[in-house]
Design a protein around this motif. Structure first.
Motif, PDB file in Angstrom:
ATOM      1  N   LEU A 185       0.806  -1.208   0.000  1.00 25.99           N
ATOM      2  CA  LEU A 185       0.000   0.000   0.000  1.00 25.99           C
ATOM      3  C   LEU A 185       0.847   1.269   0.000  1.00 25.99           C
ATOM      4  O   LEU A 185       1.615   1.523   0.912  1.00 25.99           O
ATOM      5  CB  LEU A 185      -0.943   0.036   1.211  1.00 25.99           C
ATOM      6  CG  LEU A 185      -2.020   1.108   1.058  1.00 25.99           C
ATOM      7  CD1 LEU A 185      -3.408   0.557   1.327  1.00 25.99           C
ATOM      8  CD2 LEU A 185      -1.732   2.290   1.941  1.00 25.99           C
ATOM      9  N   PRO A 241      -0.269   5.254  -0.636  1.00 28.20           N
ATOM     10  CA  PRO A 241      -1.246   6.272  -1.013  1.00 28.20           C
ATOM     11  C   PRO A 241      -0.586   7.280  -1.957  1.00 28.20           C
ATOM     12  O   PRO A 241       0.575   7.644  -1.763  1.00 28.20           O
ATOM     13  CB  PRO A 241      -1.602   6.946   0.323  1.00 28.20           C
ATOM     14  CG  PRO A 241      -1.005   6.096   1.385  1.00 28.20           C
ATOM     15  CD  PRO A 241       0.135   5.362   0.767  1.00 28.20           C
ATOM     16  N   THR A 292      -2.871   3.434  -4.283  1.00 31.24           N
ATOM     17  CA  THR A 292      -4.245   3.796  -3.965  1.00 31.24           C
ATOM     18  C   THR A 292      -4.843   4.662  -5.066  1.00 31.24           C
ATOM     19  O   THR A 292      -4.297   5.720  -5.392  1.00 31.24           O
ATOM     20  CB  THR A 292      -4.305   4.567  -2.634  1.00 31.24           C
ATOM     21  OG1 THR A 292      -3.786   3.747  -1.584  1.00 31.24           O
ATOM     22  CG2 THR A 292      -5.733   4.969  -2.304  1.00 31.24           C
ATOM     23  N   GLN A 304      -8.978   2.393  -1.290  1.00 29.62           N
ATOM     24  CA  GLN A 304      -9.059   2.416   0.167  1.00 29.62           C
ATOM     25  C   GLN A 304     -10.451   2.869   0.609  1.00 29.62           C
ATOM     26  O   GLN A 304     -10.600   3.566   1.602  1.00 29.62           O
ATOM     27  CB  GLN A 304      -8.003   3.351   0.752  1.00 29.62           C
ATOM     28  CG  GLN A 304      -6.595   2.776   0.731  1.00 29.62           C
ATOM     29  CD  GLN A 304      -5.700   3.470   1.720  1.00 29.62           C
ATOM     30  OE1 GLN A 304      -5.850   3.316   2.939  1.00 29.62           O
ATOM     31  NE2 GLN A 304      -4.754   4.237   1.205  1.00 29.62           N
ATOM     32  N   SER A 328      -8.590  -3.396   6.338  1.00 34.09           N
ATOM     33  CA  SER A 328      -7.917  -2.300   7.026  1.00 34.09           C
ATOM     34  C   SER A 328      -8.823  -1.074   7.008  1.00 34.09           C
ATOM     35  O   SER A 328      -9.593  -0.876   6.062  1.00 34.09           O
ATOM     36  CB  SER A 328      -6.587  -1.976   6.341  1.00 34.09           C
ATOM     37  OG  SER A 328      -5.625  -2.966   6.604  1.00 34.09           O
ATOM     38  N   HIS A 378      -2.934  -3.328   5.585  1.00 36.53           N
ATOM     39  CA  HIS A 378      -1.955  -2.498   6.309  1.00 36.53           C
ATOM     40  C   HIS A 378      -2.480  -2.153   7.702  1.00 36.53           C
ATOM     41  O   HIS A 378      -2.902  -1.052   7.971  1.00 36.53           O
ATOM     42  CB  HIS A 378      -1.599  -1.246   5.503  1.00 36.53           C
ATOM     43  CG  HIS A 378      -2.723  -0.302   5.208  1.00 36.53           C
ATOM     44  ND1 HIS A 378      -3.880  -0.672   4.559  1.00 36.53           N
ATOM     45  CD2 HIS A 378      -2.876   1.033   5.460  1.00 36.53           C
ATOM     46  CE1 HIS A 378      -4.669   0.370   4.430  1.00 36.53           C
ATOM     47  NE2 HIS A 378      -4.087   1.417   4.973  1.00 36.53           N
ATOM     48  N   ASN A 406       1.952  -1.895   8.673  1.00 34.03           N
ATOM     49  CA  ASN A 406       2.353  -0.607   8.111  1.00 34.03           C
ATOM     50  C   ASN A 406       3.487   0.040   8.907  1.00 34.03           C
ATOM     51  O   ASN A 406       3.837  -0.419   9.994  1.00 34.03           O
ATOM     52  CB  ASN A 406       1.141   0.336   7.985  1.00 34.03           C
ATOM     53  CG  ASN A 406       0.565   0.765   9.328  1.00 34.03           C
ATOM     54  OD1 ASN A 406       1.252   1.354  10.152  1.00 34.03           O
ATOM     55  ND2 ASN A 406      -0.715   0.470   9.541  1.00 34.03           N
ATOM     56  N   ASP A 461       2.231   2.033   3.738  1.00 35.56           N
ATOM     57  CA  ASP A 461       1.413   3.238   3.896  1.00 35.56           C
ATOM     58  C   ASP A 461       2.284   4.498   3.963  1.00 35.56           C
ATOM     59  O   ASP A 461       1.983   5.429   4.712  1.00 35.56           O
ATOM     60  CB  ASP A 461       0.527   3.127   5.133  1.00 35.56           C
ATOM     61  CG  ASP A 461      -0.727   3.989   5.058  1.00 35.56           C
ATOM     62  OD1 ASP A 461      -0.989   4.556   3.983  1.00 35.56           O
ATOM     63  OD2 ASP A 461      -1.427   4.110   6.079  1.00 35.56           O
TER      64      ASP A 461
END
Length: 332
Positions: A20, A22, A52, A106, A172, A195, A226, A264
């Motif tokens: 993951l 973002p 993401t 997400q 998550s 995560h 994460n 993350d």
């Protein structure tokens, strides 16, 4: 080759997957480019990253635009970067010396107007989706929703559609009842926590309980840890060691063959954190005033050393770095 690989022959060819990253325009400082940050990960030995494409309360228009933005950034980065759709293409990209990426949501809110959007976004490359991002939506409650109401009837229909088309259910950011409800369903592919850290080690609502960890393991699922300092209770250089402790705790409950990485990492250097100040209700408790600390790509070597110090063997570390993710977290 990354330095940490050079000193560990047993890990020199290990595949490394981050479940993951973002990458939303709303979060980024001026001038931030995806390719520059992905190049940092590649230089430190990472082979695959899941990006993401929608989060929070994004609808289908925002999700489609984000997916287009990501594809444009990837194309602009160069031929060292490619899109992969499954474990075989991720391994092929690694063999070619290329970093591969895939896409996830997400949040399930892009599907809210019409469940036919599930199949449409799956065809567009979205391979998994989180049911609820912190707050409640029409499908489920998030982890900060005080009522902890679990899945709605519509949420159960959503999960059935996701499972039928090969889109993985991600838990998550979801509420405790939501996750346990989902883990009780009879699905072709078990849900995962992409995560999430251990709440037994640090009591934060974004972390998951031992009950959730055991339920995921019983269903044959996967849990990625994460590297967010506020979810680990540490900062900066302490993050890799804290991650290793959380991985060891989860491994003791679920087995070392069911854990991995969902880092993350948010690139916020130079950001004004406007997204946080404008929507604090989405992060109601346990979120300190910025700036925030995250695992950095340059800390992969420290993480491997911390895993060794926790007693993980080379084969277990290979699993944590990426093999478990390829086996358990991707669409079949």
């Amino acid at each position: 080759m990354a330095e940490w690989r050079k000193t560990r022959p047993d890990l020199a060819d290990a595949i490394v997957c981050d479940g993951l990253l973002p990458w939303a325009k709303d979060f980024l400082p001026p001038g931030a480019r995806l390719g520059e940050q992905l190049a940092r990960f590649r230089a430190q030995g990472c082979d695959h990253i899941s990006l993401t494409a929608a989060a929070g309360a994004d609808g289908p228009v925002e999700a489609a635009a984000r997916l287009g933005f990501l594809r444009r950034e990837i194309a602009a980065a160069g031929d060292w970067l490619t899109i992969a759709v499954d474990a075989a293409s991720i391994r092929q990209a690694k063999a070619q010396g290329r970093l591969s990426v895939s896409f996830h949501f997400q949040s399930a809110t892009p599907f809210a107007p019409d469940l036919d959007l599930v199949e449409a976004f799956r065809a567009a490359g979205i391979d998994r989706a989180i049911l609820a991002y912190n707050e409640a939506n029409s499908f489920a409650d998030g982890c900060h929703e005080p009522r902890n109401g679990g899945l709605s009837a519509l949420g159960r229909r959503l999960i059935a559609r996701m499972d039928a088309c090969g889109m993985r259910v991600d838990l998550s950011h979801c509420g405790v009842r939501t996750s346990l409800d989902a883990l009780e369903l009879d699905l072709a592919a078990p849900p995962i926590f992409s995560h999430s850290n251990a709440r037994a080690l640090f009591d934060h609502e974004r972390n998951i309980s031992d009950e959730q960890i055991r339920a995921c393991a019983v269903r044959g699922g996967y849990i990625g840890v994460n590297g967010v300092g506020m979810f680990l209770g540490v900062a900066g250089p302490q993050i890799p060691q804290a991650m290793a402790r959380h991985l060891a705790h989860i491994a003791a409950l679920a087995g070392p063959d069911r854990i991995g990485l969902g880092l993350d990492f948010m690139f916020l250097a130079g950001s004004d954190y406007g997204f946080y100040h404008a929507a604090k209700g989405r992060w109601p408790r346990g979120y300190p005033e910025p700036p925030w600390d995250f695992f950095q790509p340059e800390q992969f070597g420290d993480l491997v050393a911390a895993l060794e110090a926790e007693g993980f063997g080379a084969q277990e570390i290979r699993g944590i770095l990426g093999e478990n993710y390829l086996r358990l977290a991707l669409p079949s």
